[in-house]
Motif scaffolding. Structure first.
Motif, PDB file in Angstrom:
ATOM      1  N   VAL A 200      77.237  75.307  25.324  1.00 12.92           N
ATOM      2  CA  VAL A 200      78.500  75.035  24.623  1.00 12.92           C
ATOM      3  C   VAL A 200      78.949  76.313  23.921  1.00 12.92           C
ATOM      4  O   VAL A 200      78.142  77.210  23.677  1.00 12.92           O
ATOM      5  N   PRO A 201      80.256  76.417  23.593  1.00 11.82           N
ATOM      6  CA  PRO A 201      80.718  77.595  22.851  1.00 11.82           C
ATOM      7  C   PRO A 201      80.003  77.727  21.510  1.00 11.82           C
ATOM      8  O   PRO A 201      79.632  76.737  20.877  1.00 11.82           O
ATOM      9  N   VAL A 202      79.825  78.981  21.082  1.00 17.12           N
ATOM     10  CA  VAL A 202      79.155  79.271  19.817  1.00 17.12           C
ATOM     11  C   VAL A 202      80.108  80.087  18.939  1.00 17.12           C
ATOM     12  O   VAL A 202      80.696  81.067  19.387  1.00 17.12           O
ATOM     13  N   GLN A 203      80.256  79.660  17.693  1.00 13.77           N
ATOM     14  CA  GLN A 203      81.133  80.330  16.729  1.00 13.77           C
ATOM     15  C   GLN A 203      80.287  80.826  15.562  1.00 13.77           C
ATOM     16  O   GLN A 203      79.259  80.230  15.217  1.00 13.77           O
ATOM     17  N   LEU A 204      80.715  81.926  14.944  1.00 12.29           N
ATOM     18  CA  LEU A 204      79.958  82.508  13.835  1.00 12.29           C
ATOM     19  C   LEU A 204      80.838  82.622  12.599  1.00 12.29           C
ATOM     20  O   LEU A 204      81.942  83.160  12.646  1.00 12.29           O
ATOM     21  N   HIS A 205      80.314  82.107  11.492  1.00 12.33           N
ATOM     22  CA  HIS A 205      81.014  82.124  10.202  1.00 12.33           C
ATOM     23  C   HIS A 205      80.090  82.774   9.185  1.00 12.33           C
ATOM     24  O   HIS A 205      79.041  82.217   8.837  1.00 12.33           O
ATOM     25  N   CYS A 206      80.454  83.983   8.720  1.00 17.86           N
ATOM     26  CA  CYS A 206      79.642  84.682   7.729  1.00 17.86           C
ATOM     27  C   CYS A 206      80.467  85.029   6.504  1.00 17.86           C
ATOM     28  O   CYS A 206      81.658  85.319   6.611  1.00 17.86           O
ATOM     29  N   HIS A 207      79.816  85.041   5.358  1.00 16.03           N
ATOM     30  CA  HIS A 207      80.411  85.574   4.139  1.00 16.03           C
ATOM     31  C   HIS A 207      79.906  87.006   3.952  1.00 16.03           C
ATOM     32  O   HIS A 207      78.828  87.361   4.424  1.00 16.03           O
ATOM     33  N   TYR A 208      80.703  87.795   3.228  1.00 14.34           N
ATOM     34  CA  TYR A 208      80.429  89.227   3.157  1.00 14.34           C
ATOM     35  C   TYR A 208      79.516  89.608   1.991  1.00 14.34           C
ATOM     36  O   TYR A 208      79.272  90.786   1.733  1.00 14.34           O
ATOM     37  N   THR A 209      78.993  88.633   1.297  1.00 13.17           N
ATOM     38  CA  THR A 209      78.303  88.863   0.030  1.00 13.17           C
ATOM     39  C   THR A 209      77.241  89.959   0.113  1.00 13.17           C
ATOM     40  O   THR A 209      77.141  90.812  -0.767  1.00 13.17           O
ATOM     41  N   SER A 210      76.425  89.950   1.145  1.00 19.87           N
ATOM     42  CA  SER A 210      75.334  90.930   1.266  1.00 19.87           C
ATOM     43  C   SER A 210      75.791  92.247   1.862  1.00 19.87           C
ATOM     44  O   SER A 210      75.031  93.225   1.877  1.00 19.87           O
ATOM     45  N   GLY A 211      77.019  92.305   2.400  1.00 21.46           N
ATOM     46  CA  GLY A 211      77.525  93.524   3.008  1.00 21.46           C
ATOM     47  C   GLY A 211      77.209  93.678   4.479  1.00 21.46           C
ATOM     48  O   GLY A 211      77.564  94.694   5.095  1.00 21.46           O
ATOM     49  N   MET A 212      76.564  92.679   5.091  1.00 21.21           N
ATOM     50  CA  MET A 212      76.140  92.804   6.486  1.00 21.21           C
ATOM     51  C   MET A 212      77.099  92.177   7.489  1.00 21.21           C
ATOM     52  O   MET A 212      76.941  92.367   8.699  1.00 21.21           O
ATOM     53  N   ALA A 213      78.081  91.414   7.049  1.00 18.55           N
ATOM     54  CA  ALA A 213      78.797  90.519   7.954  1.00 18.55           C
ATOM     55  C   ALA A 213      79.485  91.219   9.122  1.00 18.55           C
ATOM     56  O   ALA A 213      79.431  90.738  10.259  1.00 18.55           O
ATOM     57  N   SER A 214      80.143  92.339   8.896  1.00 18.36           N
ATOM     58  CA  SER A 214      80.830  93.006  10.007  1.00 18.36           C
ATOM     59  C   SER A 214      79.838  93.501  11.051  1.00 18.36           C
ATOM     60  O   SER A 214      80.072  93.395  12.262  1.00 18.36           O
ATOM     61  N   MET A 215      78.702  94.043  10.603  1.00 16.37           N
ATOM     62  CA  MET A 215      77.663  94.477  11.538  1.00 16.37           C
ATOM     63  C   MET A 215      77.097  93.277  12.288  1.00 16.37           C
ATOM     64  O   MET A 215      76.842  93.338  13.501  1.00 16.37           O
ATOM     65  N   THR A 216      76.911  92.189  11.561  1.00 18.08           N
ATOM     66  CA  THR A 216      76.391  90.968  12.185  1.00 18.08           C
ATOM     67  C   THR A 216      77.356  90.452  13.240  1.00 18.08           C
ATOM     68  O   THR A 216      76.937  90.026  14.326  1.00 18.08           O
ATOM     69  N   TYR A 217      78.649  90.511  12.954  1.00 14.34           N
ATOM     70  CA  TYR A 217      79.642  90.056  13.925  1.00 14.34           C
ATOM     71  C   TYR A 217      79.574  90.888  15.209  1.00 14.34           C
ATOM     72  O   TYR A 217      79.632  90.348  16.322  1.00 14.34           O
ATOM     73  N   PRO A 243      87.291  91.193   7.099  1.00  9.20           N
ATOM     74  CA  PRO A 243      88.739  91.284   7.304  1.00  9.20           C
ATOM     75  C   PRO A 243      89.112  91.234   8.777  1.00  9.20           C
ATOM     76  O   PRO A 243      88.496  91.901   9.607  1.00  9.20           O
ATOM     77  N   THR A 244      90.128  90.473   9.092  1.00  8.96           N
ATOM     78  CA  THR A 244      90.584  90.331  10.472  1.00  8.96           C
ATOM     79  C   THR A 244      91.010  91.668  11.057  1.00  8.96           C
ATOM     80  O   THR A 244      90.627  92.031  12.183  1.00  8.96           O
ATOM     81  N   GLU A 245      91.823  92.422  10.311  1.00  9.09           N
ATOM     82  CA  GLU A 245      92.392  93.649  10.843  1.00  9.09           C
ATOM     83  C   GLU A 245      91.309  94.630  11.277  1.00  9.09           C
ATOM     84  O   GLU A 245      91.427  95.284  12.321  1.00  9.09           O
ATOM     85  N   SER A 246      90.236  94.759  10.489  1.00 10.88           N
ATOM     86  CA  SER A 246      89.179  95.711  10.811  1.00 10.88           C
ATOM     87  C   SER A 246      88.486  95.338  12.113  1.00 10.88           C
ATOM     88  O   SER A 246      88.205  96.205  12.959  1.00 10.88           O
TER      89      SER A 246
END
Length: 499
Positions: A200-217, A243-246
């Protein structure tokens, strides 16, 4: 030639982003002013409802959450609308009977929701089954969320087993819900790779609190994740999403190109930069990067709540002790993921333990009910000594909590018979009785608007303010206010001593 695999984007600006940074205060009027532009951008979906928005509409904004949904549906006809649902808890803190879940889901879909993301704070699939079934029967997309956390009992194999159970229950897709920003890039690569094998499709939802989210994405995208959650840059980072734009710029021209227009996204960002000036600035705890979250695992919104409540008690200096106490309480309670309502349950108990200088001298009914099994099955056993101290010889329940509840739909209490105007109103009342009744009365002009009521309450409070008491009894009497605010959506919190 490299195959093109377009990455899809779910925008969270109208729900989780302002819940994380603006205390869920973004007004419908500020959404509608930009809705037509957001509808043109081409998001996979927009998360616009659920979470704490429902309660906040009535409690703080004098708005009808159902009217908000209908207005957004009309304003954004081309974009799928998404909501967050707390499983059997719906949008509150306690479990509701199956008939309430069924009708709520049906009404949410009828009023404009296309995708329902369903989670349970304990990852107890029994608490998600009815909502998943009701969503599919209503004709919407049923997405099951894995509440991501780290502990001795939570690893990638645990989440893959959980994902498999949820797919077998009928989930149309899976979401990794990383509410505290704990998911590291390489763990994300491994977890997404394994979840994709479930078909099935997999979606990812992260918060940026630790500073890792963009790398994780980025690592998740390389592993094959289908959709990621982002927010307009003006309401991104910190306790919010990347951020979406980044991300759109980073993927442009690659095999993962989102196809979204940076020009349209920039126009939306410019709007929100101005619009957010109408709101209080986010607290420092909700901004920037805090790697301590990797230890205490409290979502950003909860950190700011703890900080503000301690400040109201002239106890801000105790915040480090409370944050250190949170993982100890969490361990005692069997390592629940810290997401609503367990984050509030664990956080408020940590406050009690620190303020009183003695662990579990006083506990809330929520902690007792948690240990009794009324929230579901803890991921690991509750500490035996704590269970004995609170329950004595009583054994925890081992049934689905909702099996103990009687049907509620169709039973309109006398206090609201003349106030309820629709089945949606009844649902609002069943979830938040006191909040809804007050909102209904204001809607009818039977109570003053919120601004006037707030000013009157503040004046009365100032007139009655007592001198600061030094006695321990006075200190204990203030604990109810702390817990009541932490457990925002409960109408009454009962705190009692443990012998």
């Amino acid at each position: 030639m490299t195959a093109v695999r377009k990455v899809l984007i779910t925008d969270t600006t109208f729900r989780d982003a302002h819940q994380s940074l603006l205390a869920t205060r973004l007004r419908t009027e500020h959404m509608l002013e930009i809705a037509a532009l957001m509808d043109r951008i081409g998001f996979h979906s927009m998360e616009v409802w659920g979470g704490a928005t429902f309660d906040s509409c009535m409690r703080f904004l004098d708005e009808d959450p159902w009217e908000r949904l209908r207005a957004l549906r009309k304003a954004m006809p081309n974009t799928k609308l998404q909501m967050l649902l707390r499983g059997q808890n719906l949008l509150g803190y306690r479990h509701y009977p199956d008939d309430v879940v069924e009708v709520f889901v049906k009404k949410a879909v009828a009023n404009g929701i296309d995708i329902i993301r369903i989670f349970d704070a304990l990852n107890d699939v029994r608490n998600m089954a009815k909502a998943l079934q009701a969503t599919r029967e209503a004709g919407a997309h049923a997405q099951a969320a894995l509440a991501y956390t780290l502990s001795p009992v939570h690893d990638n194999d645990y989440f893959v087993r959980l994902g498999r159970e949820l797919v077998e229950l009928g989930a149309d897709s899976l979401a990794i819900k990383d509410m505290a920003g704990l998911l590291s890039p390489y763990d994300a690569y491994e977890l997404v790779t394994k979840l994709k094998e479930l078909g099935v499709p997999v979606q990812l939802h992260c918060h940026y609190t630790s500073g890792m989210a963009s790398m994780t994405y980025l690592k998740a995208i390389e592993a094959g994740v289908d959709i990621v959650d982002t927010a307009c840059s003006a309401l991104a980072l910190g306790a919010s999403q990347p951020p979406t734009e980044s991300l759109v710029a980073a993927l442009a021209g690659t095999q993962y190109d989102t196809g979204l227009s940076l020009d349209l996204l920039a126009e939306a960002s410019a709007y929100f930069k101005e619009a957010k000036k109408a709101y209080d600035r986010p607290p420092d705890e909700a901004l920037g990067v805090d790697t301590n979250v990797l230890s205490y695992q409290i979502p950003g919104g909860m950190i700011s709540n703890l900080a503000s409540q301690l400040a109201s008690q002239n106890a801000s200096h105790l915040l480090p002790q409370v944050l250190a106490e949170v993982p100890r309480v969490r361990k005692d309670l069997g390592y629940p993921p810290l997401v609503t309502p367990t984050s509030q349950i664990v956080g408020s108990q940590a406050v009690f333990n620190v303020l009183l200088g003695e662990r579990y001298k006083m506990v809330s009914t929520e902690v007792k009910n948690y240990i009794r099994g009324l929230y579901g099955r803890p991921p690991a056993p509750v500490a035996a000594e704590l269970q004995k101290k609170i329950l004595g010889d009583e054994k925890p329940l081992d049934v689905r909590p909702a099996d103990l509840l009687e049907p509620q739909m169709g039973k309109i209490p006398e206090e609201v018979k003349n106030l309820v105007e629709s089945e949606e109103d009844l649902l609002s009342y069943l979830m938040f009785p006191q909040v809804a009744v007050s909102f209904f009365k204001r809607r009818r002009g039977l109570e003053p608007p919120l601004a006037a009521a707030g000013a009157a309450a503040a004046a009365a409070g100032a007139a009655k303010k007592a001198p600061k008491a030094e006695a321990k009894a006075a200190e204990l009497s203030r604990l109810g206010a702390i817990d009541s605010s932490l457990m925002l959506e409960q109408d009454e919190i009962i705190v009692y001593p443990v012998a």
